[in-house]
Write a protein that holds these residues in place. Sequence first.
Motif, PDB file in Angstrom:
ATOM      1  N   GLN A 144     -14.057   5.097  16.699  1.00 29.36           N
ATOM      2  CA  GLN A 144     -14.234   4.267  17.890  1.00 29.36           C
ATOM      3  C   GLN A 144     -14.402   2.794  17.515  1.00 29.36           C
ATOM      4  N   LEU A 145     -15.197   2.560  16.486  1.00 30.86           N
ATOM      5  CA  LEU A 145     -15.513   1.183  16.107  1.00 30.86           C
ATOM      6  C   LEU A 145     -14.282   0.377  15.687  1.00 30.86           C
ATOM      7  N   ILE A 146     -13.324   1.029  15.076  1.00 31.34           N
ATOM      8  CA  ILE A 146     -12.161   0.284  14.587  1.00 31.34           C
ATOM      9  C   ILE A 146     -11.129   0.038  15.679  1.00 31.34           C
ATOM     10  N   GLN A 147     -11.330   0.634  16.840  1.00 35.28           N
ATOM     11  CA  GLN A 147     -10.406   0.379  17.940  1.00 35.28           C
ATOM     12  C   GLN A 147     -10.611  -1.038  18.476  1.00 35.28           C
ATOM     13  N   LYS A 148      -9.520  -1.687  18.799  1.00 31.93           N
ATOM     14  CA  LYS A 148      -9.590  -3.085  19.224  1.00 31.93           C
ATOM     15  C   LYS A 148     -10.403  -3.269  20.499  1.00 31.93           C
ATOM     16  N   ASP A 149     -10.363  -2.283  21.390  1.00 34.56           N
ATOM     17  CA  ASP A 149     -11.049  -2.425  22.672  1.00 34.56           C
ATOM     18  C   ASP A 149     -12.423  -1.758  22.684  1.00 34.56           C
ATOM     19  N   PHE A 150     -12.996  -1.518  21.491  1.00 35.36           N
ATOM     20  CA  PHE A 150     -14.271  -0.798  21.415  1.00 35.36           C
ATOM     21  C   PHE A 150     -15.368  -1.502  22.215  1.00 35.36           C
ATOM     22  N   THR A 151     -15.554  -2.779  21.970  1.00 39.00           N
ATOM     23  CA  THR A 151     -16.636  -3.499  22.669  1.00 39.00           C
ATOM     24  C   THR A 151     -16.382  -3.542  24.172  1.00 39.00           C
ATOM     25  N   SER A 210     -26.923   1.273  -0.055  1.00 38.94           N
ATOM     26  CA  SER A 210     -26.911  -0.014  -0.737  1.00 38.94           C
ATOM     27  C   SER A 210     -27.942  -0.933  -0.101  1.00 38.94           C
ATOM     28  N   LEU A 211     -28.959  -1.316  -0.878  1.00 44.57           N
ATOM     29  CA  LEU A 211     -29.985  -2.230  -0.372  1.00 44.57           C
ATOM     30  C   LEU A 211     -29.379  -3.588  -0.053  1.00 44.57           C
ATOM     31  N   ASN A 212     -28.321  -3.939  -0.791  1.00 46.86           N
ATOM     32  CA  ASN A 212     -27.658  -5.206  -0.530  1.00 46.86           C
ATOM     33  C   ASN A 212     -27.083  -5.237   0.882  1.00 46.86           C
ATOM     34  N   TYR A 213     -26.537  -4.094   1.308  1.00 41.44           N
ATOM     35  CA  TYR A 213     -25.980  -4.026   2.648  1.00 41.44           C
ATOM     36  C   TYR A 213     -27.066  -4.163   3.713  1.00 41.44           C
ATOM     37  N   LEU A 214     -28.267  -3.654   3.428  1.00 41.43           N
ATOM     38  CA  LEU A 214     -29.350  -3.733   4.408  1.00 41.43           C
ATOM     39  C   LEU A 214     -29.691  -5.179   4.748  1.00 41.43           C
ATOM     40  N   THR A 215     -29.502  -6.078   3.798  1.00 44.74           N
ATOM     41  CA  THR A 215     -29.823  -7.485   4.055  1.00 44.74           C
ATOM     42  C   THR A 215     -28.686  -8.211   4.773  1.00 44.74           C
ATOM     43  N   GLN A 216     -27.518  -7.547   4.875  1.00 48.16           N
ATOM     44  CA  GLN A 216     -26.350  -8.212   5.453  1.00 48.16           C
ATOM     45  C   GLN A 216     -25.914  -7.627   6.797  1.00 48.16           C
ATOM     46  N   ILE A 217     -26.154  -6.332   6.973  1.00 48.80           N
ATOM     47  CA  ILE A 217     -25.629  -5.702   8.185  1.00 48.80           C
ATOM     48  C   ILE A 217     -26.522  -6.006   9.383  1.00 48.80           C
ATOM     49  N   PRO A 218     -25.912  -6.184  10.555  1.00 52.57           N
ATOM     50  CA  PRO A 218     -26.680  -6.500  11.766  1.00 52.57           C
ATOM     51  C   PRO A 218     -27.177  -5.219  12.450  1.00 52.57           C
ATOM     52  N   VAL A 235     -16.163  -4.601  11.547  1.00 51.34           N
ATOM     53  CA  VAL A 235     -17.237  -3.913  12.264  1.00 51.34           C
ATOM     54  C   VAL A 235     -18.393  -4.864  12.524  1.00 51.34           C
ATOM     55  N   ARG A 236     -18.700  -5.710  11.556  1.00 51.94           N
ATOM     56  CA  ARG A 236     -19.836  -6.624  11.724  1.00 51.94           C
ATOM     57  C   ARG A 236     -19.646  -7.518  12.943  1.00 51.94           C
ATOM     58  N   LYS A 237     -18.446  -8.030  13.141  1.00 49.80           N
ATOM     59  CA  LYS A 237     -18.200  -8.900  14.296  1.00 49.80           C
ATOM     60  C   LYS A 237     -18.454  -8.157  15.598  1.00 49.80           C
ATOM     61  N   LYS A 238     -17.999  -6.926  15.675  1.00 52.92           N
ATOM     62  CA  LYS A 238     -18.181  -6.153  16.902  1.00 52.92           C
ATOM     63  C   LYS A 238     -19.658  -5.823  17.135  1.00 52.92           C
ATOM     64  N   ILE A 239     -20.351  -5.450  16.049  1.00 56.66           N
ATOM     65  CA  ILE A 239     -21.772  -5.121  16.171  1.00 56.66           C
ATOM     66  C   ILE A 239     -22.573  -6.347  16.598  1.00 56.66           C
ATOM     67  N   GLU A 240     -22.273  -7.472  15.994  1.00 53.23           N
ATOM     68  CA  GLU A 240     -22.992  -8.699  16.352  1.00 53.23           C
ATOM     69  C   GLU A 240     -22.769  -9.064  17.815  1.00 53.23           C
ATOM     70  N   TYR A 241     -21.566  -8.849  18.314  1.00 53.76           N
ATOM     71  CA  TYR A 241     -21.300  -9.130  19.725  1.00 53.76           C
ATOM     72  C   TYR A 241     -22.121  -8.216  20.630  1.00 53.76           C
ATOM     73  N   LEU A 242     -22.149  -6.923  20.313  1.00 49.98           N
ATOM     74  CA  LEU A 242     -22.906  -5.985  21.144  1.00 49.98           C
ATOM     75  C   LEU A 242     -24.393  -6.301  21.109  1.00 49.98           C
ATOM     76  N   MET A 243     -24.896  -6.680  19.936  1.00 47.37           N
ATOM     77  CA  MET A 243     -26.315  -7.035  19.841  1.00 47.37           C
ATOM     78  C   MET A 243     -26.607  -8.297  20.648  1.00 47.37           C
ATOM     79  N   SER A 244     -25.633  -9.197  20.700  1.00 46.75           N
ATOM     80  CA  SER A 244     -25.839 -10.414  21.494  1.00 46.75           C
ATOM     81  C   SER A 244     -25.904 -10.105  22.988  1.00 46.75           C
ATOM     82  N   GLN A 245     -25.366  -8.941  23.368  1.00 48.33           N
ATOM     83  CA  GLN A 245     -25.423  -8.533  24.772  1.00 48.33           C
ATOM     84  C   GLN A 245     -26.685  -7.738  25.092  1.00 48.33           C
TER      85      GLN A 245
END
Length: 686
Positions: A523-530, A588-596, A563-573
Amino acid sequence: MKKKDNLNELLLRPVESVDENYPLKAALRVSIVYVIIGALWILFSDKVLESYFSDTSLITLFSMIKGWVYVLATGVLIFFLILRPLKKVHSISKTLVSNYEELTATYEELHASEQELQTQVEKLAQSDERYRLVSEATNDAIWEEKNGIRYFSERWYNITGYTKEEIAALGDWMLLIHPDDIDIVRDKLKWHIKTRTPHYSCEYRIRHKNGEYRWILSRAIFIFSDEGEIIRAAGSHTDITNLKMYQEQLRRLAFQDYLTGLPNRISFYSFLNDTVSGQPNKKLAVLFIDIDNIKYINDTLGHTAGDELIQHVGKRFMEMVDSRKSVYRIGSDEFVILIHHYESIDEIRSFANEIINSFTVPFSLSGSQLFISASIGISLYPEHGTDADKLLKCADLAKYKAKTTARGKYIFYSDEMDMLISERLTIVNQLRSALDKNEFEVHYQPQIDIATGKVCALEALLRWKNDFLGYVPPLKFIEIAEETHLIAPIGYWVLEKSCRFLKDLHSLGYTDIRISVNVSVIQLIQKDFTDRIMDILSQTGLSPECLELEVTESVFIDSFKDVRKKIEYLMSQGISIALDDFGKGYSSLNYLTQIPISTLKIDKSFIDTIESQSPENILTSMMIIIGRKLGFNVVAEGVETENQLNYLKRYRCHKVQGYYFCKPLPQNDIPEFLRRTQHNHIQVEG
């Protein structure tokens, strides 16, 4: 017509043996005779009359008679004088006419022969022209041999690049034939002479003057004597070099993978079947390798990036094999490594581990470092099959088992796996119509806020009851739904149904409860997901702040930027994002500091270790601490005992869910559960 006129002129021309003055002489002769006779007659007749008669009247009478006698006499004389020449002229005329007729007939015969000859010449010219045109159009070189002398057309010299003088100096043109082909040519020629087949045909290579070899199709017809000797031969040489190149290209396309250059499935089948044929004691191993999550890379980074990754994988495999192993690409993300011979199973295990470990090194793709994994299924010859089809099928079953249990592993085939694939096929077939048949339902498991003891959220969990299969556990069908991409329509159905249900609960007064819904990477990779998410919220009237979407770590690993762009948009809503099953995947702990994200959900497998003395016990507490330090809401899944709850409280986990509090309930049972828990309050004191 011109020739006929010339003949007439010839016939009319005077013959050299005839006196040209003959007509004048004949006329003068007749005239002189006539004059002499007339003069003599007048002179002597008058004298005679005067001597005999004196009477004038008698003289007049006899003079008249004398005149008529003269006329008659001269007439007779003239008649005989001209009769002979006229007979001669008549005879000559008849001869001339006869000769003319004979010459005319001869001329007509000659003219007809000339016309026929001209027609034959024209036909021969047309035949030569047709032969030339056909020869040039067919690109054929023509040759003929008679009495030991061979003739080649100009086209033959064009094909070989040699001149007539150079071929003559060579002595035998067959010296130009490729050394590997000369025996084939001679054997076919001997067989043709022996069996007298209608036509001789052979393909071979011939050396061009520039040193290159060109492919020739030689065809010929031989004429034999009664003793069986060749007395004449003729044929053609056709340059089929381009055809051979095209055939080789087709062969490569048929037996070679276009993307990686590796042998393909057809090549694998051919080689393996030839290798094991008649060798029951030979020991081979088939390693079926599937690249995990390659479809996500294609969908997010594009197929060009996916193709580039596949090429890198193929090169890495080639660097790992020796002469006793061969690599094949048999599918979009599937490879096979064939071990031609092995001494022990440990040798295969060691190599399989080497393959798995090779994927710990990232692939460089468009300037980025990409981590992927591979799952391997292994079958053995002759234990698991005696042909390529059976061995590949068994390795495929083992590979599927490896993917469904724990990716990045290898598994040997066992007989029990046949039932697994049969069940999988049945699930796929039934799953395609499950949504239309309304076979799905959503159950909800409460999440408890440890600090307040209240139900703060409900996680939506999909359940499937099929008429043929009965109740199908989520672990059996969720991954299949993802692989077939059926998870997308199913996921949106769950989301809409859950949002409508929560809206109904809000109308009953449970306004503090949120809904948590799992979403798939498909679902997330679909263009119209958001857009789809926001449309569902709009249609159901649910506030974005009341919705939490759960995603897994693999979503960010496979397609981080998109995915990050889509997640950030949904969180902004106002929508919350939870990282589900933390610790189960890449962690990955590194991802925890980067993912929204806003929520961290610890996988049940770590909760199960709380009451043990295993190292994972320490990891669970560290996950809670790290989550809190990073500002996430920490949720523990699968809490089943009081000791687990007390442990989580001690390390200040925010929320819990599990059978210790409540199993997932059907939609109709949730209102009653909320009423029984005294307005969302549950006792969580230890």
